[in-house]
Design a protein around this motif. Structure first.
Motif, PDB file in Angstrom:
ATOM      1  N   GLU A 232       0.848  -1.186   0.000  1.00 16.37           N
ATOM      2  CA  GLU A 232       0.000   0.000   0.000  1.00 16.37           C
ATOM      3  C   GLU A 232       0.886   1.240   0.000  1.00 16.37           C
ATOM      4  N   TRP A 233       0.511   2.255  -0.793  1.00 12.02           N
ATOM      5  CA  TRP A 233       1.287   3.482  -0.879  1.00 12.02           C
ATOM      6  C   TRP A 233       0.922   4.414   0.275  1.00 12.02           C
ATOM      7  N   ARG A 234       1.940   4.938   0.958  1.00  9.57           N
ATOM      8  CA  ARG A 234       1.728   5.872   2.070  1.00  9.57           C
ATOM      9  C   ARG A 234       2.739   7.007   1.972  1.00  9.57           C
ATOM     10  N   THR A 235       2.354   8.140   2.495  1.00  9.06           N
ATOM     11  CA  THR A 235       3.235   9.301   2.430  1.00  9.06           C
ATOM     12  C   THR A 235       4.257   9.324   3.561  1.00  9.06           C
ATOM     13  N   GLU A 236       3.979   8.602   4.649  1.00 12.79           N
ATOM     14  CA  GLU A 236       4.891   8.569   5.792  1.00 12.79           C
ATOM     15  C   GLU A 236       4.993   7.147   6.326  1.00 12.79           C
ATOM     16  N   PRO A 237       6.140   6.789   6.929  1.00 13.11           N
ATOM     17  CA  PRO A 237       6.252   5.459   7.540  1.00 13.11           C
ATOM     18  C   PRO A 237       5.550   5.433   8.887  1.00 13.11           C
ATOM     19  N   SER A 238       5.154   4.255   9.314  1.00 12.54           N
ATOM     20  CA  SER A 238       4.521   4.132  10.629  1.00 12.54           C
ATOM     21  C   SER A 238       5.545   4.332  11.738  1.00 12.54           C
ATOM     22  N   ILE A 239       6.788   3.909  11.508  1.00 11.20           N
ATOM     23  CA  ILE A 239       7.885   4.101  12.461  1.00 11.20           C
ATOM     24  C   ILE A 239       9.093   4.628  11.692  1.00 11.20           C
ATOM     25  N   LYS A 240       9.697   5.697  12.174  1.00  8.55           N
ATOM     26  CA  LYS A 240      10.846   6.268  11.484  1.00  8.55           C
ATOM     27  C   LYS A 240      12.055   5.341  11.628  1.00  8.55           C
ATOM     28  N   PRO A 241      12.663   4.925  10.517  1.00  5.87           N
ATOM     29  CA  PRO A 241      13.822   4.036  10.614  1.00  5.87           C
ATOM     30  C   PRO A 241      15.088   4.794  11.006  1.00  5.87           C
ATOM     31  N   VAL A 242      16.013   4.079  11.635  1.00  8.29           N
ATOM     32  CA  VAL A 242      17.315   4.672  11.949  1.00  8.29           C
ATOM     33  C   VAL A 242      18.347   4.289  10.896  1.00  8.29           C
ATOM     34  N   GLY A 243      17.986   3.333  10.042  1.00 12.35           N
ATOM     35  CA  GLY A 243      18.881   2.910   8.975  1.00 12.35           C
ATOM     36  C   GLY A 243      18.118   2.624   7.704  1.00 12.35           C
ATOM     37  N   LEU A 244      18.809   2.794   6.569  1.00 10.28           N
ATOM     38  CA  LEU A 244      18.233   2.489   5.260  1.00 10.28           C
ATOM     39  C   LEU A 244      19.186   1.580   4.500  1.00 10.28           C
ATOM     40  N   LEU A 245      18.646   0.514   3.937  1.00 14.01           N
ATOM     41  CA  LEU A 245      19.413  -0.390   3.093  1.00 14.01           C
ATOM     42  C   LEU A 245      18.979  -0.116   1.655  1.00 14.01           C
ATOM     43  N   ALA A 246      19.843   0.572   0.912  1.00 16.35           N
ATOM     44  CA  ALA A 246      19.518   0.972  -0.456  1.00 16.35           C
ATOM     45  C   ALA A 246      19.967  -0.095  -1.445  1.00 16.35           C
ATOM     46  N   GLY A 247      19.193  -0.252  -2.512  1.00 14.47           N
ATOM     47  CA  GLY A 247      19.568  -1.216  -3.540  1.00 14.47           C
ATOM     48  C   GLY A 247      18.551  -1.269  -4.648  1.00 14.47           C
ATOM     49  N   ALA A 248      18.870  -2.077  -5.683  1.00 19.93           N
ATOM     50  CA  ALA A 248      17.927  -2.297  -6.781  1.00 19.93           C
ATOM     51  C   ALA A 248      16.980  -3.446  -6.470  1.00 19.93           C
ATOM     52  N   PHE A 249      17.431  -4.410  -5.634  1.00 21.56           N
ATOM     53  CA  PHE A 249      16.615  -5.547  -5.208  1.00 21.56           C
ATOM     54  C   PHE A 249      16.001  -6.283  -6.404  1.00 21.56           C
ATOM     55  N   ASN A 250      16.875  -6.644  -7.335  1.00 21.70           N
ATOM     56  CA  ASN A 250      16.453  -7.294  -8.566  1.00 21.70           C
ATOM     57  C   ASN A 250      17.111  -8.666  -8.717  1.00 21.70           C
ATOM     58  N   PRO A 251      16.655  -9.649  -7.898  1.00 22.93           N
ATOM     59  CA  PRO A 251      15.536  -9.597  -6.953  1.00 22.93           C
ATOM     60  C   PRO A 251      16.013  -9.397  -5.515  1.00 22.93           C
ATOM     61  N   LEU A 252      15.030  -9.180  -4.624  1.00 25.24           N
ATOM     62  CA  LEU A 252      15.280  -9.247  -3.189  1.00 25.24           C
ATOM     63  C   LEU A 252      15.615 -10.682  -2.819  1.00 25.24           C
ATOM     64  N   HIS A 253      16.631 -10.880  -1.958  1.00 25.66           N
ATOM     65  CA  HIS A 253      16.991 -12.241  -1.563  1.00 25.66           C
ATOM     66  C   HIS A 253      17.311 -12.302  -0.070  1.00 25.66           C
TER      67      HIS A 253
END
Length: 407
Positions: A232-253
């Motif tokens: 589901e698309w949302r404008t804000e997260p329910s909990i603010k993360p302290v870290g982000l794992l960036a990637g293309a995830f093609n595919p996620l594994h």
């Protein structure tokens, strides 16, 4: 509310099959009489189009130019036939020339150019076609084509498989061009679309994604972030993360998921995934691909951005640790991505000022496992990088290997 309006409102992926009619053994294509008024209708529909084809489909360009009025519709037509020409068009070397991902990427690049050249960017349409057809030497694989269109709010994709040995090259070209023209007519919302006739042994599939308005706003630059949480698309997260794992995830594994869990233990808080629709090394993503990638994250939030570099991400996510592999960490300190070493150091200084840093996991490279200690970092930047040890995390798996295994 009409069906199309309901689809746009929900922003979900919808599959609308192209009309297919069974035929007698005689080949039945669009006749010249049928094709001319259809092309004239395309010319006057108000859209502005850039087309790129490789391996087949070039007859569609001829069809558009043969009928008077093409200048009102066609902005540019390219045939990047050689692999080097296709690489230049995409901005990177494709893993395979004739595959769905290549057609989609070609269409997005074409759409970017149409938006640039048109005085009305909202009318822009990009078309990409890649084909492997009959030639003067036998082909081991199937004869096939992938055709895609991309606009500001939709992506369409058609896959065509042709029965081998049934047609001459010229007839295969004709069929691919007619499928391309019909898909273009569907994209331009023409009221009357020609019927495509196939033979026994042929197969045709189609997919359509009408993007959610929030996703359209993100792509148009009217939003800086958009969250996908349980599809589901949302404008804000329910909990603010302290870290982000960036990637293309093609595919996620499993390696991605395990790394996120290790990072959460290290950081003492939630880690979310980040998918940038624009990447430094790759063409932007289309809507079909974005939704497919996001559906992989059933149990974790993923944020979409249009920021290709970490310094730009740091402006959106201050006081955040970016979780990266050692290969990405090495690219972060390469001046070529910034213009000069001075610009690179300035960018990382800005990232530091936003309270951001990097948590670096090791990656297998050949027969060795490379960690942060094996990288050469400029002394001024070393405080930004913190290592995840091999004992904490090691997963000898990559998305590239998985794609190769599944191809």
């Amino acid at each position: 509310m009409r069906r199309k309006d309901r689809q746009a409102e929900r922003g979900r992926r919808v599959c609308l099959p192209i009309s297919i009619a069974a035929t007698t053994p005689a080949l039945i294509m669009l006749t010249e009489f049928d094709r001319t008024p259809f092309v004239s209708a395309l010319h006057t529909c108000g859209r502005k189009v850039v087309i790129a084809v490789t391996g087949g489909g070039s007859l569609a360009i001829s069809d558009l130019l043969t009928v008077p009025g093409a200048s009102e519709f066609l902005l540019e037509a390219r045939v990047p036939y050689a692999p080097t020409a296709l690489t230049e068009w995409l901005g990177r070397e494709p893993e395979q020339c004739c595959r769905r991902e290549t057609a989609l990427a070609m269409a997005v690049v074409a759409w970017q150019r149409a938006s640039k050249f048109s005085t009305t960017p909202a009318a822009a349409v990009g078309v990409g076609c890649t084909a492997a057809l009959a030639s003067n030497r036998p082909k081991r694989g199937e004869h096939r084509a992938w055709i895609a269109t991309h606009t500001a709010n939709s992506t369409r994709l058609v896959g065509l498989s042709l029965a081998k040995g049934l047609r001459e090259r010229s007839n295969e070209e004709r069929l691919v061009a007619d499928v391309l023209l019909r898909l273009l007519g569907e994209t331009c919302e023409l009221a009357s679309l020609p019927e495509i006739s196939l033979q026994d042994g042929d197969a045709l599939t189609s997919e359509v994604c009408v993007a959610h308005p929030l996703l359209v706003d993100l792509m148009a630059g009217r939003r800086t972030t958009l969250w996908s949480i349980r599809s589901e698309w949302r404008t804000e997260p329910s909990i603010k993360p302290v870290g982000l794992l960036a990637g293309a995830f093609n595919p996620l594994h499993a390696g991605h998921r395990d790394l996120a869990r290790v990072a959460e233990q290290r950081l003492g808080g939630p880690v979310a995934f980040e998918l940038a629709w624009v990447n430094v090394d790759k063409p932007p993503l289309d809507f079909l691909t974005i939704e497919a990638r996001c559906r992989q994250f059933a149990d974790r939030p993923v944020v979409l951005t249009h920021e290709p570099t970490f310094v730009l991400k740091s402006r959106l996510f201050p006081n955040t640790a970016f979780v990266v592999g050692s290969d990405t960490a090495e690219r972060i300190v390469q001046p070529k991505y910034y213009g000069s070493e001075t610009d690179m150091l300035a960018a990382l200084d800005e990232l530091r000022s936003h309270g951001c840093r990097f948590l670096v996991a090791g990656r297998r490279e050949g027969d060795s496992f490379r960690t942060l200690s094996g990288l050469t970092l400029p002394p001024q930047t070393r405080d930004l990088f913190e290592a995840i040890t091999e004992e904490e995390f090691r997963r000898d798996i990559s998305s590239t290997e998985l794609r190769q295994q599944n191809s």
